[in-house]
Motif scaffolding. Structure first.
Motif, PDB file in Angstrom:
ATOM      1  N   ALA A 336       4.775 -32.932 -73.340  1.00 25.97           N
ATOM      2  CA  ALA A 336       6.201 -32.718 -73.071  1.00 25.97           C
ATOM      3  C   ALA A 336       6.423 -31.579 -72.084  1.00 25.97           C
ATOM      4  O   ALA A 336       7.241 -31.687 -71.158  1.00 25.97           O
ATOM      5  N   VAL A 337       5.698 -30.480 -72.241  1.00 27.60           N
ATOM      6  CA  VAL A 337       5.882 -29.318 -71.367  1.00 27.60           C
ATOM      7  C   VAL A 337       5.500 -29.645 -69.930  1.00 27.60           C
ATOM      8  O   VAL A 337       6.232 -29.336 -68.978  1.00 27.60           O
ATOM      9  N   THR A 338       4.365 -30.285 -69.741  1.00 31.69           N
ATOM     10  CA  THR A 338       3.915 -30.592 -68.377  1.00 31.69           C
ATOM     11  C   THR A 338       4.794 -31.664 -67.725  1.00 31.69           C
ATOM     12  O   THR A 338       4.999 -31.642 -66.503  1.00 31.69           O
ATOM     13  N   LEU A 339       5.351 -32.576 -68.503  1.00 34.29           N
ATOM     14  CA  LEU A 339       6.279 -33.559 -67.950  1.00 34.29           C
ATOM     15  C   LEU A 339       7.552 -32.880 -67.444  1.00 34.29           C
ATOM     16  O   LEU A 339       8.088 -33.242 -66.393  1.00 34.29           O
ATOM     17  N   ALA A 340       8.021 -31.895 -68.188  1.00 29.58           N
ATOM     18  CA  ALA A 340       9.229 -31.184 -67.780  1.00 29.58           C
ATOM     19  C   ALA A 340       9.019 -30.457 -66.450  1.00 29.58           C
ATOM     20  O   ALA A 340       9.886 -30.462 -65.571  1.00 29.58           O
ATOM     21  N   VAL A 341       7.848 -29.859 -66.286  1.00 29.93           N
ATOM     22  CA  VAL A 341       7.551 -29.137 -65.052  1.00 29.93           C
ATOM     23  C   VAL A 341       7.489 -30.094 -63.865  1.00 29.93           C
ATOM     24  O   VAL A 341       7.897 -29.757 -62.744  1.00 29.93           O
ATOM     25  N   ALA A 342       7.020 -31.324 -64.103  1.00 25.50           N
ATOM     26  CA  ALA A 342       6.849 -32.297 -63.015  1.00 25.50           C
ATOM     27  C   ALA A 342       8.166 -32.940 -62.579  1.00 25.50           C
ATOM     28  O   ALA A 342       8.217 -33.581 -61.522  1.00 25.50           O
ATOM     29  N   PHE A 343       9.222 -32.757 -63.346  1.00 27.09           N
ATOM     30  CA  PHE A 343      10.469 -33.472 -63.078  1.00 27.09           C
ATOM     31  C   PHE A 343      11.033 -33.186 -61.691  1.00 27.09           C
ATOM     32  O   PHE A 343      11.380 -34.105 -60.927  1.00 27.09           O
ATOM     33  N   VAL A 344      11.157 -31.913 -61.335  1.00 25.22           N
ATOM     34  CA  VAL A 344      11.769 -31.549 -60.062  1.00 25.22           C
ATOM     35  C   VAL A 344      10.951 -32.085 -58.884  1.00 25.22           C
ATOM     36  O   VAL A 344      11.504 -32.617 -57.917  1.00 25.22           O
ATOM     37  N   ALA A 345       9.625 -31.974 -58.988  1.00 24.20           N
ATOM     38  CA  ALA A 345       8.769 -32.456 -57.897  1.00 24.20           C
ATOM     39  C   ALA A 345       8.947 -33.961 -57.697  1.00 24.20           C
ATOM     40  O   ALA A 345       9.017 -34.450 -56.567  1.00 24.20           O
ATOM     41  N   ARG A 346       9.048 -34.699 -58.773  1.00 23.13           N
ATOM     42  CA  ARG A 346       9.225 -36.148 -58.659  1.00 23.13           C
ATOM     43  C   ARG A 346      10.567 -36.495 -58.014  1.00 23.13           C
ATOM     44  O   ARG A 346      10.651 -37.375 -57.153  1.00 23.13           O
ATOM     45  N   PHE A 347      11.607 -35.808 -58.440  1.00 23.46           N
ATOM     46  CA  PHE A 347      12.924 -36.116 -57.888  1.00 23.46           C
ATOM     47  C   PHE A 347      12.976 -35.841 -56.396  1.00 23.46           C
ATOM     48  O   PHE A 347      13.473 -36.660 -55.610  1.00 23.46           O
ATOM     49  N   VAL A 348      12.480 -34.685 -55.973  1.00 18.31           N
ATOM     50  CA  VAL A 348      12.490 -34.325 -54.555  1.00 18.31           C
ATOM     51  C   VAL A 348      11.704 -35.336 -53.736  1.00 18.31           C
ATOM     52  O   VAL A 348      12.158 -35.805 -52.682  1.00 18.31           O
ATOM     53  N   PHE A 349      10.527 -35.719 -54.209  1.00 13.85           N
ATOM     54  CA  PHE A 349       9.686 -36.649 -53.463  1.00 13.85           C
ATOM     55  C   PHE A 349      10.354 -38.014 -53.331  1.00 13.85           C
ATOM     56  O   PHE A 349      10.368 -38.618 -52.254  1.00 13.85           O
ATOM     57  N   HIS A 350      10.906 -38.532 -54.415  1.00 14.70           N
ATOM     58  CA  HIS A 350      11.514 -39.854 -54.357  1.00 14.70           C
ATOM     59  C   HIS A 350      12.740 -39.877 -53.448  1.00 14.70           C
ATOM     60  O   HIS A 350      12.918 -40.803 -52.656  1.00 14.70           O
ATOM     61  N   ALA A 351      13.591 -38.862 -53.544  1.00 19.50           N
ATOM     62  CA  ALA A 351      14.813 -38.860 -52.748  1.00 19.50           C
ATOM     63  C   ALA A 351      14.530 -38.668 -51.260  1.00 19.50           C
ATOM     64  O   ALA A 351      15.181 -39.290 -50.414  1.00 19.50           O
ATOM     65  N   LEU A 352      13.550 -37.817 -50.934  1.00 17.80           N
ATOM     66  CA  LEU A 352      13.298 -37.488 -49.524  1.00 17.80           C
ATOM     67  C   LEU A 352      12.233 -38.347 -48.861  1.00 17.80           C
ATOM     68  O   LEU A 352      12.218 -38.460 -47.635  1.00 17.80           O
ATOM     69  N   VAL A 353      11.344 -38.943 -49.645  1.00 15.79           N
ATOM     70  CA  VAL A 353      10.243 -39.711 -49.064  1.00 15.79           C
ATOM     71  C   VAL A 353      10.324 -41.190 -49.417  1.00 15.79           C
ATOM     72  O   VAL A 353      10.373 -42.050 -48.535  1.00 15.79           O
ATOM     73  N   VAL A 354      10.351 -41.511 -50.697  1.00 11.60           N
ATOM     74  CA  VAL A 354      10.321 -42.921 -51.107  1.00 11.60           C
ATOM     75  C   VAL A 354      11.548 -43.668 -50.600  1.00 11.60           C
ATOM     76  O   VAL A 354      11.454 -44.791 -50.114  1.00 11.60           O
ATOM     77  N   TYR A 355      12.730 -43.045 -50.689  1.00 16.57           N
ATOM     78  CA  TYR A 355      13.964 -43.725 -50.320  1.00 16.57           C
ATOM     79  C   TYR A 355      14.590 -43.185 -49.048  1.00 16.57           C
ATOM     80  O   TYR A 355      15.787 -43.388 -48.803  1.00 16.57           O
ATOM     81  N   ARG A 356      13.815 -42.507 -48.225  1.00 18.44           N
ATOM     82  CA  ARG A 356      14.382 -42.013 -46.975  1.00 18.44           C
ATOM     83  C   ARG A 356      14.744 -43.195 -46.074  1.00 18.44           C
ATOM     84  O   ARG A 356      14.089 -44.240 -46.081  1.00 18.44           O
ATOM     85  N   PRO A 357      15.824 -43.050 -45.273  1.00 21.85           N
ATOM     86  CA  PRO A 357      16.240 -44.145 -44.396  1.00 21.85           C
ATOM     87  C   PRO A 357      15.176 -44.457 -43.360  1.00 21.85           C
ATOM     88  O   PRO A 357      14.505 -43.558 -42.848  1.00 21.85           O
ATOM     89  N   ARG A 358      15.003 -45.727 -43.062  1.00 26.70           N
ATOM     90  CA  ARG A 358      14.094 -46.116 -41.982  1.00 26.70           C
ATOM     91  C   ARG A 358      14.616 -45.569 -40.662  1.00 26.70           C
ATOM     92  O   ARG A 358      15.824 -45.465 -40.456  1.00 26.70           O
ATOM     93  N   GLU A 359      13.706 -45.232 -39.766  1.00 29.96           N
ATOM     94  CA  GLU A 359      14.112 -44.742 -38.449  1.00 29.96           C
ATOM     95  C   GLU A 359      14.887 -45.839 -37.723  1.00 29.96           C
ATOM     96  O   GLU A 359      14.402 -46.950 -37.541  1.00 29.96           O
ATOM     97  N   GLY A 360      16.110 -45.518 -37.337  1.00 32.07           N
ATOM     98  CA  GLY A 360      16.926 -46.498 -36.626  1.00 32.07           C
ATOM     99  C   GLY A 360      17.567 -47.521 -37.526  1.00 32.07           C
ATOM    100  O   GLY A 360      18.265 -48.420 -37.058  1.00 32.07           O
TER     101      GLY A 360
END
Length: 372
Positions: A336-360
């Protein structure tokens, strides 16, 4: 450009800046001063900043307006909005009163408004610098909050590298001040995310403070968090809810498998893989649905998500295993503790990388939806 006509207004919010205000006004006047320019100082100070500012009026080419708020509302953001309401120029620039925002950048910033709604002076675009931040902690906090903020508003802030800056210019004909609800000290963020803006950036070097003291505090940090929650409660809460469900499922799977006789390490791996797939499917449907149309194909999104989450899980599981193996924490608590620490990193990565708009790629109309 004579008489009462004002083309450019410069708003300067101040709070105990008596040591800096005279020099700031001199440099602002040298940079953009003239008969069609006004400088609006909105002062919330407890010292004599307002009096020192008024004393500079005879030496300035620009018209000087000093507003002292005996009962400030809305913090720094409220002061900026008060200055914008008092401003008479269509083009309006905002900079802090501590000389960390160099007034010499004002001409370039105002020029950048041609063809844009907002011009942003950025520390993090090419040619910018943030050396004026004191110490590694301030640098780290600034970078982290910028990443988290961009992750929470990946569409509106896609073209802005420094949404946390207090140094910007805007066209008052294109910004509705009535829709702003100022609080805390990040008014530019409020302006940029209320509706889509055409943004242009100008690099600048954030300077070191030469007089007075920094106003950054834990209270300001809490106000900033509240502002983020208020502006984008929907996406963050959805991601958190799915993450919480995944965390509960992860802990339950680990506990069940360990209770059935499996050792902790393989149990943790199985639980991680199951929740990675489940979380991705739920996030696609309920959290990032408005970003899917302009992002990469599903298989690429899943691949990036899975690779990141597996890498993160490997690190997290290794830490959790060490904590369990050395008797520091029980297996469920370590998970539980390590999952909580990983939360912010996962959110940032998904919003900025996984779902970033395609160029153009075109941005779908659905992404214009307002705050939930």
């Amino acid at each position: 450009m004579t008489g009462d006509r004002v083309d450019v207004s410069v708003v300067v919010p101040t709070y105990d800046e008596a040591a800096n205000i005279a020099e700031l006004l001199r440099r602002v006047d040298a940079a953009v001063g003239g008969p069609a320019t006004e400088v609006v100082v909105v002062d919330d100070s407890r010292d004599d900043t307002a009096a020192v500012a008024r004393a500079q009026a005879p030496s300035l080419r620009s018209r000087l307006v000093v507003i002292h708020r005996a009962e400030p509302e809305g913090g720094l953001s409220g002061a900026v909005v008060a200055g914008l309401r008092a401003a008479r120029g269509r083009q309006c620039a905002v900079l802090d009163g501590d000389l960390q925002h160099p007034p010499e950048v004002l001409p370039a910033l105002l020029d950048a408004l041609e063809g844009a709604d907002v011009a942003v002076a950025s520390r993090y675009t090419a040619g910018g610098a943030a050396e004026g931040l004191s110490g590694w902690l301030r640098h780290g906090v600034s970078r982290t909050t910028t990443l988290v903020t961009k992750a929470m508003f990946p569409t509106r802030l896609h073209t802005c590298s420094d949404p946390m800056t207090g140094f910007f210019a805007l066209d008052l004909d294109r910004v509705d001040l009535d829709e702003l609800r100022p609080k805390g000290f990040k008014i530019l963020l409020e302006v940029l995310v209320r509706r889509r803006r055409r943004i242009r950036e100008v690099p600048f070097a954030f300077g070191a403070r030469t007089g007075g003291s920094s106003k950054a505090s834990l209270r300001q940090g809490l106000w900033f968090l509240w502002q983020l929650v208020d502006l984008r409660f929907g996406r963050m809460s959805g991601f958190a809810l799915i993450g919480a469900l995944g965390a509960v499922a992860n802990v339950a799977i680990v506990s069940a498998l360990v209770a059935l006789g499996m050792s902790f390490l393989p149990a943790a791996v199985i639980a991680a893989e199951a929740t990675i797939v489940g979380n991705f499917l739920l996030q696609e449907r309920f959290v990032f649905a408005d970003l899917v149309a302009s992002a990469d194909p599903t298989w690429r999104r899943f691949l990036r998500s899975a690779l990141f989450n597996n890498t993160e899980s490997a690190i997290r599981i290794a830490i959790a295993w060490w904590l369990v193996a050395h008797g520091v924490l029980h297996s469920a608590i370590a998970t539980a503790v390590t999952l909580a620490v990983a939360f912010v990193a996962r959110f940032v990565f998904h919003a900025l990388v996984v779902y970033r708009p395609r160029e153009g790629g075109a941005v779908p109309a659905a992404r214009e939806r307002a705050r939930v």
